[in-house]
Design a protein around this motif. Structure first.
Motif, PDB file in Angstrom:
ATOM      1  N   THR A  36       0.848  -1.189   0.000  1.00 50.55           N
ATOM      2  CA  THR A  36       0.000   0.000   0.000  1.00 50.55           C
ATOM      3  C   THR A  36       0.884   1.239   0.000  1.00 50.55           C
ATOM      4  O   THR A  36       2.046   1.195   0.402  1.00 50.55           O
ATOM      5  N   THR A  37       0.301   2.317  -0.451  1.00 54.56           N
ATOM      6  CA  THR A  37       1.030   3.581  -0.436  1.00 54.56           C
ATOM      7  C   THR A  37       1.147   4.074   1.004  1.00 54.56           C
ATOM      8  O   THR A  37       0.452   3.571   1.899  1.00 54.56           O
ATOM      9  N   GLU A  39       0.119   6.893   2.127  1.00 60.17           N
ATOM     10  CA  GLU A  39      -1.174   7.488   2.488  1.00 60.17           C
ATOM     11  C   GLU A  39      -2.189   6.412   2.874  1.00 60.17           C
ATOM     12  O   GLU A  39      -2.910   6.548   3.866  1.00 60.17           O
ATOM     13  N   GLU A  40      -2.236   5.329   2.098  1.00 63.17           N
ATOM     14  CA  GLU A  40      -3.144   4.222   2.409  1.00 63.17           C
ATOM     15  C   GLU A  40      -2.768   3.570   3.740  1.00 63.17           C
ATOM     16  O   GLU A  40      -3.645   3.256   4.551  1.00 63.17           O
ATOM     17  N   SER A  41      -1.478   3.390   3.964  1.00 60.22           N
ATOM     18  CA  SER A  41      -1.018   2.791   5.210  1.00 60.22           C
ATOM     19  C   SER A  41      -1.383   3.657   6.411  1.00 60.22           C
ATOM     20  O   SER A  41      -1.820   3.142   7.451  1.00 60.22           O
TER      21      SER A  41
END
Length: 74
Positions: A36-37, A39-41
Protein backbone atom coordinates in the motif's frame (compact mmCIF):
# COMPACT_ATOMS: atom_id res chain seq x y z
CA UNK A 1 -17.27 -5.63 7.24
CA UNK A 2 -20.41 -4.67 5.40
CA UNK A 3 -20.66 -1.25 3.86
CA UNK A 4 -23.51 -0.37 6.22
CA UNK A 5 -21.34 -1.22 9.23
CA UNK A 6 -18.48 0.87 7.83
CA UNK A 7 -20.71 3.89 7.30
CA UNK A 8 -22.21 3.48 10.77
CA UNK A 9 -18.76 3.32 12.33
CA UNK A 10 -17.53 6.29 10.31
CA UNK A 11 -20.48 8.40 11.40
CA UNK A 12 -19.91 7.60 15.07
CA UNK A 13 -22.89 5.27 15.41
CA UNK A 14 -22.47 2.11 17.42
CA UNK A 15 -20.72 -0.88 15.94
CA UNK A 16 -20.72 -4.31 17.52
CA UNK A 17 -17.62 -5.65 19.17
CA UNK A 18 -17.52 -8.52 16.72
CA UNK A 19 -17.77 -6.24 13.67
CA UNK A 20 -15.07 -3.92 15.01
CA UNK A 21 -12.77 -6.85 15.80
CA UNK A 22 -13.34 -8.40 12.39
CA UNK A 23 -12.53 -5.15 10.61
CA UNK A 24 -9.48 -4.63 12.84
CA UNK A 25 -8.17 -8.07 11.87
CA UNK A 26 -8.59 -7.14 8.20
CA UNK A 27 -6.80 -3.81 8.71
CA UNK A 28 -3.87 -5.56 10.38
CA UNK A 29 -3.76 -8.17 7.62
CA UNK A 30 -3.61 -5.46 4.96
CA UNK A 31 -0.90 -3.55 6.80
CA UNK A 32 1.19 -6.68 7.28
CA UNK A 33 0.78 -7.67 3.63
CA UNK A 34 2.28 -4.38 2.49
CA UNK A 35 1.91 -3.11 -1.04
CA UNK A 36 0.00 0.00 0.00
CA UNK A 37 1.03 3.58 -0.44
CA UNK A 38 2.14 5.63 2.53
CA UNK A 39 -1.17 7.49 2.49
CA UNK A 40 -3.14 4.22 2.41
CA UNK A 41 -1.02 2.79 5.21
CA UNK A 42 -1.60 5.87 7.37
CA UNK A 43 -5.35 5.70 6.75
CA UNK A 44 -5.36 2.02 7.65
CA UNK A 45 -3.34 2.70 10.80
CA UNK A 46 -5.75 5.46 11.86
CA UNK A 47 -8.75 3.21 11.23
CA UNK A 48 -7.07 0.45 13.20
CA UNK A 49 -6.57 2.81 16.13
CA UNK A 50 -10.27 3.77 16.01
CA UNK A 51 -11.32 0.14 15.91
CA UNK A 52 -8.98 -0.81 18.75
CA UNK A 53 -10.55 1.96 20.85
CA UNK A 54 -14.05 0.70 20.05
CA UNK A 55 -13.06 -2.85 21.01
CA UNK A 56 -11.50 -1.64 24.26
CA UNK A 57 -14.65 0.33 25.13
CA UNK A 58 -16.76 -2.81 24.59
CA UNK A 59 -14.43 -4.86 26.77
CA UNK A 60 -14.36 -2.20 29.49
CA UNK A 61 -18.17 -2.12 29.45
CA UNK A 62 -18.35 -5.88 29.69
CA UNK A 63 -15.95 -5.84 32.65
CA UNK A 64 -18.11 -3.26 34.44
CA UNK A 65 -21.22 -5.37 33.87
CA UNK A 66 -19.47 -8.47 35.19
CA UNK A 67 -18.17 -6.61 38.22
CA UNK A 68 -21.65 -5.25 38.93
CA UNK A 69 -23.17 -8.73 38.64
CA UNK A 70 -20.56 -10.18 40.97
CA UNK A 71 -21.06 -7.36 43.48
CA UNK A 72 -24.81 -7.95 43.31
CA UNK A 73 -24.33 -11.59 44.36
CA UNK A 74 -22.54 -10.59 47.58
Amino acid sequence: MAASDQSAAASGESITYEAAREELVEVVRRLEAGGTTLEESLALWERGEQLATVCQQWLDGARKRLDAAIDGES
